[in-house]
Design a protein around this motif. Structure first.
Motif, mmCIF file in Angstrom:
data_model
loop_
_atom_site.group_PDB
_atom_site.id
_atom_site.type_symbol
_atom_site.label_atom_id
_atom_site.label_comp_id
_atom_site.label_asym_id
_atom_site.label_seq_id
_atom_site.Cartn_x
_atom_site.Cartn_y
_atom_site.Cartn_z
ATOM 1 N N MET A 1 0.813 -1.180 0.000
ATOM 2 C CA MET A 1 0.000 0.000 0.000
ATOM 3 C C MET A 1 0.868 1.261 0.000
ATOM 4 N N PHE A 2 1.947 1.233 0.783
ATOM 5 C CA PHE A 2 2.822 2.393 0.819
ATOM 6 C C PHE A 2 3.548 2.583 -0.512
ATOM 7 N N VAL A 3 3.772 1.484 -1.219
ATOM 8 C CA VAL A 3 4.419 1.576 -2.529
ATOM 9 C C VAL A 3 3.512 2.333 -3.493
ATOM 10 N N ARG A 4 2.228 2.039 -3.453
ATOM 11 C CA ARG A 4 1.275 2.741 -4.323
ATOM 12 C C ARG A 4 1.198 4.219 -3.982
ATOM 13 N N ILE A 5 1.202 4.528 -2.693
ATOM 14 C CA ILE A 5 1.155 5.944 -2.276
ATOM 15 C C ILE A 5 2.411 6.656 -2.749
ATOM 16 N N ARG A 6 3.559 5.976 -2.594
ATOM 17 C CA ARG A 6 4.813 6.582 -3.036
ATOM 18 C C ARG A 6 4.791 6.851 -4.538
ATOM 19 N N TRP A 7 4.337 5.885 -5.346
ATOM 20 C CA TRP A 7 4.271 6.083 -6.793
ATOM 21 C C TRP A 7 3.285 7.186 -7.155
ATOM 22 N N PHE A 8 2.170 7.265 -6.445
ATOM 23 C CA PHE A 8 1.201 8.320 -6.688
ATOM 24 C C PHE A 8 1.811 9.685 -6.404
ATOM 25 N N LEU A 9 2.501 9.813 -5.272
ATOM 26 C CA LEU A 9 3.122 11.094 -4.919
ATOM 27 C C LEU A 9 4.221 11.476 -5.907
ATOM 28 N N LEU A 10 5.007 10.494 -6.349
ATOM 29 C CA LEU A 10 6.039 10.789 -7.348
ATOM 30 C C LEU A 10 5.413 11.244 -8.664
#
Length: 72
Positions: A1-10
């Motif tokens: 889940m944190f990976v998806r948030i990180r990719w979204f923020l990037l």
């Protein structure tokens, strides 16, 4: 889940940075777009057209094969 948030923020950060860069390019283009530069560009296009027309007149008619037509 944190990976998806990180990719979204990037992705969001990259999109905002690209829009800022594009806005700066548009602002520079607007500053360069004046009546003088448009006149200069139009004169350059017209001069090129006249030069091509002059070369066609000087070269004379050519056949399809590229050889000059001969009278008689």
């Amino acid at each position: 889940m944190f990976v998806r948030i990180r990719w979204f923020l990037l992705g969001a950060t990259s999109a905002v940075a690209a829009l800022v860069w594009l806005a700066g390019r548009v602002k520079l283009a607007q500053q360069r777009l004046t009546a003088e530069t448009m006149t200069r560009a139009a004169l350059g296009v017209a001069a090129g057209g006249l030069e091509r027309a002059g070369r066609r007149l000087v070269d004379g008619p050519r056949s399809v094969g590229g050889e000059e037509r001969r009278a008689g």
